[in-house]
Design a protein around this motif. Structure first.
Motif, short mmCIF file in Angstrom:
data_model
loop_
_atom_site.label_atom_id
_atom_site.label_comp_id
_atom_site.label_asym_id
_atom_site.label_seq_id
_atom_site.Cartn_x
_atom_site.Cartn_y
_atom_site.Cartn_z
N ALA A 12 0.84 -1.21 0.00
CA ALA A 12 0.00 0.00 0.00
C ALA A 12 0.87 1.26 0.00
N ILE A 13 1.98 1.22 0.70
CA ILE A 13 2.90 2.36 0.73
C ILE A 13 3.54 2.54 -0.65
N ILE A 14 3.89 1.43 -1.29
CA ILE A 14 4.48 1.50 -2.63
C ILE A 14 3.49 2.10 -3.63
N ASP A 15 2.20 1.75 -3.48
CA ASP A 15 1.18 2.34 -4.36
C ASP A 15 1.19 3.86 -4.25
N ASN A 16 1.22 4.35 -3.03
CA ASN A 16 1.25 5.81 -2.82
C ASN A 16 2.56 6.41 -3.34
N PHE A 17 3.64 5.70 -3.17
CA PHE A 17 4.94 6.16 -3.67
C PHE A 17 4.91 6.27 -5.20
N GLU A 18 4.30 5.29 -5.85
CA GLU A 18 4.19 5.33 -7.31
C GLU A 18 3.32 6.49 -7.77
N LEU A 19 2.26 6.79 -7.02
CA LEU A 19 1.42 7.95 -7.35
C LEU A 19 2.23 9.25 -7.23
N GLY A 20 3.05 9.34 -6.18
CA GLY A 20 3.92 10.51 -6.02
C GLY A 20 4.93 10.60 -7.14
N LEU A 21 5.42 9.46 -7.57
CA LEU A 21 6.39 9.43 -8.68
C LEU A 21 5.74 9.91 -9.97
N PRO B 191 16.20 16.09 -10.08
CA PRO B 191 16.88 15.14 -9.20
C PRO B 191 15.90 14.42 -8.25
N VAL B 192 14.79 15.06 -7.92
CA VAL B 192 13.81 14.42 -7.03
C VAL B 192 13.19 13.21 -7.75
N TYR B 193 12.84 13.39 -9.00
CA TYR B 193 12.25 12.30 -9.79
C TYR B 193 13.27 11.16 -9.93
N SER B 194 14.50 11.48 -10.23
CA SER B 194 15.54 10.45 -10.38
C SER B 194 15.75 9.68 -9.08
N GLY B 195 15.79 10.40 -7.97
CA GLY B 195 15.98 9.75 -6.66
C GLY B 195 14.80 8.86 -6.30
N MET B 196 13.59 9.34 -6.57
CA MET B 196 12.41 8.53 -6.27
C MET B 196 12.36 7.28 -7.15
N THR B 197 12.81 7.40 -8.38
CA THR B 197 12.84 6.25 -9.29
C THR B 197 13.81 5.19 -8.77
N VAL C 201 -8.75 -7.65 -19.90
CA VAL C 201 -8.50 -6.52 -19.01
C VAL C 201 -8.03 -5.32 -19.84
N LEU C 202 -8.77 -4.20 -19.74
CA LEU C 202 -8.41 -2.97 -20.46
C LEU C 202 -7.31 -2.21 -19.72
N ARG C 203 -7.50 -2.01 -18.43
CA ARG C 203 -6.48 -1.31 -17.64
C ARG C 203 -6.55 -1.75 -16.18
N GLN C 204 -5.45 -1.52 -15.55
CA GLN C 204 -5.29 -1.90 -14.16
C GLN C 204 -5.30 -0.63 -13.33
N THR C 205 -6.18 -0.56 -12.33
CA THR C 205 -6.23 0.63 -11.49
C THR C 205 -5.39 0.48 -10.22
N ARG C 206 -5.19 -0.76 -9.82
CA ARG C 206 -4.33 -1.04 -8.66
C ARG C 206 -3.64 -2.38 -8.92
N ARG C 207 -2.33 -2.38 -8.81
CA ARG C 207 -1.55 -3.60 -9.10
C ARG C 207 -1.79 -4.65 -8.02
N GLY C 208 -1.88 -5.88 -8.45
CA GLY C 208 -2.02 -7.00 -7.53
C GLY C 208 -0.67 -7.68 -7.34
N TYR C 209 -0.56 -8.45 -6.28
CA TYR C 209 0.71 -9.12 -5.96
C TYR C 209 0.46 -10.55 -5.49
#
Length: 186
Positions: A86-95, A106-112, A158-166
């Motif tokens: 769940a934290i990674i999902d939010n991190f990806e949204l921030g990215l 540099p912020v984008y590169s560091g987050m990546t 599946v057309l699109r994924q709104t939240r990745r599954g694991y």
């Protein structure tokens, strides 16, 4: 008819008496000794069978306990990983938001780089993302949140994924939330 002589009768009587007297005690002795022996043998067989069954049950219990312990150790981190996902999902949204600002920042590169490290760490610990886009809808892996008509994809894709599954090892940790094609629009 001739009567048998007295001596012949006496001999015959003695013979039959000896046979019956010796056979009767022998038969009585045999039946008395066979009954207790047979019942003891039956009891012995029953207790031997009970002991073997108990031993087999105990062996099965030990194997089951070992298997359950191994499984508990194997999946002990699943709740932690579920919260981390769940934290990674939010991190990806921030990215994605940082990507909109500038890919060169540099912020984008560091987050990546941090996101890549997180994904590598999770993969090392048995967590695999479920790729859903363009695949056939599978209710065991996907959670459909909507159906949309599509001229490009047939029904059930599946057309699109709104939240990745694991998946965590061989278990589903979280299903993918997806939008599924309902076929060509009418």
């Amino acid at each position: 008819m001739k009567k048998p002589s007295a001596t012949a009768q006496n001999k015959e009587t003695e013979r039959s008496a000896a046979t019956s007297s010796s056979a009767a005690p022998a038969a009585a002795d045999r039946s008395e000794t066979e009954d207790p022996t047979a019942s003891l043998q039956t009891d012995l067989d029953r207790f031997r069978d009970l002991a073997l069954r108990s031993q087999a049950d105990f062996e099965n219990y030990k194997k089951r306990s070992a298997r359950e312990k191994e499984e508990a150790i194997k999946y002990a981190n699943s709740s932690l990983l579920e919260r981390l996902v769940a934290i990674i999902d939010n991190f990806e949204l921030g990215l994605e938001a940082a990507k909109g600002e500038s890919k060169q920042s540099p912020v984008y590169s560091g987050m990546t780089l941090v996101l890549k490290q997180l994904h590598d760490f999770l993969a090392e610990n048995g967590l695999q993302p479920i790729e859903a886009e363009g695949k056939r809808f599978d209710p065991n892996l996907h959670q459909a949140i909507a159906h949309e008509p599509s001229n490009q994809f047939p029904e059930g894709i599946v057309l699109r994924q709104t939240r990745r599954g694991y998946r965590f090892r061989d278990r589903l940790l979280r299903p993918s939330s997806v939008v599924v094609s309902s076929g060509p629009g009418k």
